[in-house]
Design a protein around this motif. Structure first.
Motif, mmCIF file in Angstrom:
data_model
loop_
_atom_site.group_PDB
_atom_site.id
_atom_site.type_symbol
_atom_site.label_atom_id
_atom_site.label_comp_id
_atom_site.label_asym_id
_atom_site.label_seq_id
_atom_site.Cartn_x
_atom_site.Cartn_y
_atom_site.Cartn_z
ATOM 1 N N VAL A 273 0.881 -1.244 -0.145
ATOM 2 C CA VAL A 273 0.086 -0.094 0.052
ATOM 3 C C VAL A 273 0.801 1.314 0.116
ATOM 4 O O VAL A 273 0.687 2.078 -0.856
ATOM 5 C CB VAL A 273 -0.986 -0.060 1.177
ATOM 6 C CG1 VAL A 273 -1.584 1.363 1.223
ATOM 7 C CG2 VAL A 273 -2.013 -1.223 0.887
ATOM 8 N N PRO A 274 1.626 1.357 1.017
ATOM 9 C CA PRO A 274 2.491 2.559 0.786
ATOM 10 C C PRO A 274 3.239 2.729 -0.467
ATOM 11 O O PRO A 274 3.540 3.921 -1.085
ATOM 12 C CB PRO A 274 3.689 2.468 2.032
ATOM 13 C CG PRO A 274 3.023 1.503 2.919
ATOM 14 C CD PRO A 274 2.076 0.622 1.927
ATOM 15 N N GLN A 275 3.796 1.481 -1.002
ATOM 16 C CA GLN A 275 4.443 1.503 -2.272
ATOM 17 C C GLN A 275 3.724 1.835 -3.651
ATOM 18 O O GLN A 275 4.231 2.563 -4.246
ATOM 19 C CB GLN A 275 5.178 0.035 -2.778
ATOM 20 C CG GLN A 275 6.199 0.186 -3.550
ATOM 21 C CD GLN A 275 7.311 0.915 -3.307
ATOM 22 O OE1 GLN A 275 7.835 0.950 -2.003
ATOM 23 N NE2 GLN A 275 8.085 1.304 -4.361
ATOM 24 N N LYS A 276 2.402 1.458 -3.478
ATOM 25 C CA LYS A 276 1.437 2.007 -4.527
ATOM 26 C C LYS A 276 1.435 3.555 -4.524
ATOM 27 O O LYS A 276 1.295 4.146 -5.573
ATOM 28 C CB LYS A 276 -0.094 1.408 -4.344
ATOM 29 C CG LYS A 276 -0.984 1.564 -5.217
ATOM 30 C CD LYS A 276 -0.742 1.402 -6.588
ATOM 31 C CE LYS A 276 -0.517 2.792 -7.572
ATOM 32 N NZ LYS A 276 -0.338 2.493 -9.004
ATOM 33 N N PHE A 277 1.223 4.427 -3.293
ATOM 34 C CA PHE A 277 0.897 5.479 -3.365
ATOM 35 C C PHE A 277 2.095 6.516 -3.444
ATOM 36 O O PHE A 277 2.143 7.551 -2.861
ATOM 37 C CB PHE A 277 -0.033 5.963 -2.185
ATOM 38 C CG PHE A 277 -1.377 5.089 -2.525
ATOM 39 C CD1 PHE A 277 -2.119 5.316 -3.717
ATOM 40 C CD2 PHE A 277 -1.969 3.923 -1.643
ATOM 41 C CE1 PHE A 277 -3.190 4.599 -3.872
ATOM 42 C CE2 PHE A 277 -2.954 3.263 -2.027
ATOM 43 C CZ PHE A 277 -3.880 3.690 -3.028
#
Length: 476
Positions: A273-277
């Motif tokens: 999730v942090p990597q996606k955003f």
């Protein structure tokens, strides 16, 4: 504190201001308001830059390796010392959170440090010949180089090209993006302050098509390196063909993420999730197409949705911001069109899905579930804060979906099965594969794609070799 960057061109060792040149309006994506004017190079400027690159190349090529290395190390040191100022400028120009901007500056510095040492390890070889004969294989700089870089990682991507080219002994003309000029000028200032001979590195801004045609059309330029979109990359290939100019292309992707039911799901969600955003999804290797094995698909969607709703969106200068705006006015419109198309074709919007009401160039962190393959967003990279997801039954189906598109930049997989991990690494068609990790852009590793995602590599020894030619010398 307001925007303080002093925007100029750097040609023939001197800084050039407006002086009657056309200009480009630099905009803060948080507000959409203009914060500075950037002078654009004229044809006379480009001609002077080309003549300078031609004149300075022989001297720089002949400069001993230890001196080149020392200048690159000093450049890295100056970038790190100036990181706070550079990062603030980057966030004001591009929008990403200040912590990401500062990390990018240190990443750029690491490239100068790494190539400062790698050039010392650039060995040729001696071939086995009869007594009295000698055959040598030598690496030589390709010649003057033109680089073209985008706005999503403005200083890091510029450093990735410039550090390797200068280490190899090439003179360089760089055209960074007009949207983010202040932080890229920091590389020119650091190189100048580090003692690089005047004119070996030059930095110009201008109308992209005009600059690219002028530089690539010149017989002075012997190598072109471009990072950007697939259509522009194909256009530059055609321009380079006229003079048989060597070219490296790092183009778009649409990274698949294969998530198997034997993974540590909560740990995986905490990573993806942090990597996606990161950088509001404006990352060429951003994880985007999530294929999740059937048995854990519902739990994945629930966990991804919960985490996405907690992503704090706002001004990147604020410490608690985890995602800033998109970089320019074009991006929210493009992302919104893709989301609406997917919704119309049956995708479920689990969270986000719209621009929000905060002004500027913002778009909400978004998760789409059960996205049909015919949706545009399943076939075209959104380059924004949108994750799309589908379930799969078995490994064969997962690999088929991962390889379905004509892109092959990066791909990711999460599994605790060692044999499966080995098979995935072999079967996935991508220039880079991350298994249980997103750490694929590292100074000592090659970075590049296959298929329509381009060819050639940056980073690692391969990144140095791309600015060199090979010569075989046979002596009897």
């Amino acid at each position: 504190m307001g925007y303080e960057a002093d925007l100029k061109l750097f040609i023939n060792g001197s800084w050039r201001t407006g002086e009657g040149r056309d200009s480009f309006a630099v905009v803060n994506p948080v507000t959409g308001s203009e914060i500075a004017e950037l002078p654009l190079a004229t044809e006379a400027d480009l001609d002077e830059a080309l003549e300078t690159a031609k004149r300075t190349y022989p001297e720089w090529r002949a400069t001993e390796v230890d001196k080149r290395s020392a200048i690159l190390h000093k450049t890295a040191k100056l970038l790190k010392e100036r990181a706070d100022e550079i990062a603030r400028t980057m966030t004001q120009e591009q929008g990403k959170p200040i912590a990401e901007s500062k990390g990018e500056v240190f990443g750029a510095a690491s490239l100068f440090d790494w190539y400062a040492e790698e050039i010392k390890r650039d060995y040729g070889r001696v071939l086995v010949r009869p007594p009295g004969q000698l055959s040598r294989v030598m690496h030589e700089p390709v010649g003057p180089v033109a680089t073209f870089t985008p706005w999503n990682f403005p200083i890091y991507l510029l450093a990735k090209k410039v550090a390797a080219a200068l280490a190899a002994g090439c003179s360089v003309i760089s055209k960074p993006p007009e949207e983010t000029p202040g932080n890229t000028l920091a590389i020119a200032r650091a190189l100048d302050d580090a003692g690089l001979p005047k004119g070996v590195f030059q930095l110009v801004h201008g109308v992209p098509d005009v600059v690219s045609r002028h530089l690539i059309g010149s017989k002075v330029i012997r190598k072109v390196s471009f990072t950007g979109s697939i259509p522009v990359g194909k256009h530059l290939m055609k321009l380079a063909a006229d003079n048989v100019t060597k070219i490296t292309l790092e183009l778009g992707g649409h990274a698949p993420v294969l998530i198997f039911d034997d993974c540590d799901l909560q740990k995986t969600l905490d990573m993806v999730v942090p990597q996606k955003f990161r950088n509001a999804g404006q990352v060429c290797v951003s994880p985007t197409r999530f294929y999740v094995q059937e048995g854990i698909y519902d739990a994945f969607i629930t966990g991804f949705t919960e985490r996405t709703r907690k992503v704090k969106v706002g001004d990147g200068l604020l410490e608690d911001t985890r995602m800033g705006p998109l970089a320019n006015t074009r991006r929210p419109e493009a992302v919104e069109a893709l989301v609406n198309d997917a919704r119309d074709k049956g995708a479920k919007v689990m969270t986000g899905g719209s621009r929000g009401d905060s002004g500027g160039f913002f778009f909400q962190p978004t998760l789409l579930a059960d996205v049909p393959l015919e949706a545009d967003i399943m076939n075209n990279e959104p380059f924004g804060p949108v994750a799309v997801s589908r379930s799969f039954k078995d490994m064969d189906e997962a690999i088929e979906q991962a390889n379905r598109l004509p892109y092959g930049l990066a791909a990711f997989a999460f599994t605790e099965n060692g044999r499966r991990a080995n098979l995935l690494g072999d079967a996935i068609e991508a220039g880079m594969v991350g298994i249980n990790t997103f750490a694929i852009s590292i100074a000592d590793a090659p970075f590049g794609g296959v298929k329509e995602s381009g060819f050639g590599s940056e980073g690692g020894k391969e990144g140095l070799e791309t600015y060199q030619v090979v010569k075989a010398i046979h002596q009897a």
